[in-house]
Design an enzyme around this catalytic site. Structure first.
Site, mmCIF file in Angstrom:
data_model
loop_
_atom_site.group_PDB
_atom_site.id
_atom_site.type_symbol
_atom_site.label_atom_id
_atom_site.label_comp_id
_atom_site.label_asym_id
_atom_site.label_seq_id
_atom_site.Cartn_x
_atom_site.Cartn_y
_atom_site.Cartn_z
ATOM 1 C CG HIS A 255 -13.873 22.391 -12.118
ATOM 2 N ND1 HIS A 255 -14.243 23.120 -13.231
ATOM 3 C CD2 HIS A 255 -12.784 21.664 -12.490
ATOM 4 C CE1 HIS A 255 -13.417 22.846 -14.230
ATOM 5 N NE2 HIS A 255 -12.525 21.964 -13.812
ATOM 6 C CB SER B 230 -9.150 21.579 -13.423
ATOM 7 O OG SER B 230 -10.107 20.794 -14.121
#
Length: 268
Positions: free
Chosen positions: A250, A43
């Site tokens: 993230h 990711s």
């Protein structure tokens, strides 16, 4: 007369320098354009957290703001294959992402290893459990990085090299997540934040060593993210987001463009 000759000579030197620089720039552009680039990984390479996802990528969540796409847009390689996928572990890369690689591939980027080490479970444990449980879970992840992850990375790196024998391979690491003694007034304790940072450092050290042993470049993103961690007041990372849980921890779009992209560009 002598002055005129000198002026003409100086002008010719200046013109020659300009032409040389122009030629170097053209050569660099041509070199970039001739590259065949493949972006692999999890990711952090697909761009989760940056938004602007390609609907065709489905659950892989490949973002138009992810560093591989940004680099490709800026350098116009002759071909660009983007197979990085949210949630990928090392075996996913080996089994599902290597199709575009070939003897013609010139450049490969990859982030992988965080999911193998159980990063998501570490963060869930630290958010929901006690401080001691959090620290113990980080230590378990470190033990996995020492005992099991190296062989998994070797398998991925060997597979990449077998399919793309001439490619420059850039392994990118993960950011350090928290600025200690920063602006956060709630959430995890400083002990937990320090433990999580230590876990990221431990993982990055393992990635750097395995990359070096395979002749790959390692690009640390820690320097680029310094001053932009969670609790910094200018974070390039999402903290815990209950409304969009997958974005948590993230990089934001700024983290991709200001953190990952320049780190990758320097390694390339």
């Amino acid at each position: 007369m002598k002055l005129s000759r000198f002026a003409a000579f100086a002008s010719s030197l200046l013109l020659g320098s300009v032409l040389a620089l122009t030629g170097a720039g053209a050569a660099q552009a041509a070199e970039s354009a001739a590259l065949d680039y493949v972006a692999l990984g999890d990711s952090y390479s697909s761009g989760v957290g940056a938004g602007s996802y390609d609907s065709a990528s489905g659950d892989c969540k490949r973002s138009t703001k992810a560093y591989p796409r940004l680099w490709a847009n800026a350098n116009s390689p002759s071909s660009f294959a983007f197979t990085a996928c949210s949630g990928a572990v090392t075996t996913d890369v080996t089994n599902k992402q290597l199709g575009p690689l070939s003897s013609a591939t010139d450049l490969v980027s990859i982030t992988v290893g965080g999911n193998d080490a159980g990063f998501a479970d570490v963060m869930t444990t630290c958010v929901l459990q006690s401080e001691s449980t959090c620290v113990n879970r980080v230590n378990q992840a470190k033990a996995y990085v020492d005992s099991t992850l190296p062989a998994r990375l070797d398998a991925v790196y060997n597979a990449i090299r077998a399919k793309a024998p001439s490619a420059r391979v850039v392994v990118l690491g993960y950011p350090r997540f928290y600025q200690l003694n920063g602006s956060c007034i709630a959430g995890l304790s400083e002990t937990e934040r320090a433990a999580i940072n230590s876990g990221a450092d431990h993982l990055n050290a393992a990635l750097a060593k395995r990359a070096a042993d395979h002749g790959f470049a390692f690009a640390s993103v820690v320097p680029a993210f310094t001053g932009h961690e969670i609790c910094s007041g200018s974070s390039w990372l999402h903290s815990l987001n209950w409304l969009s849980i997958g974005d948590s921890y993230h990089p934001t779009a700024s983290g991709q463009s200001g953190g990952y992209l320049p780190s990758f560009r320097s390694a390339v």
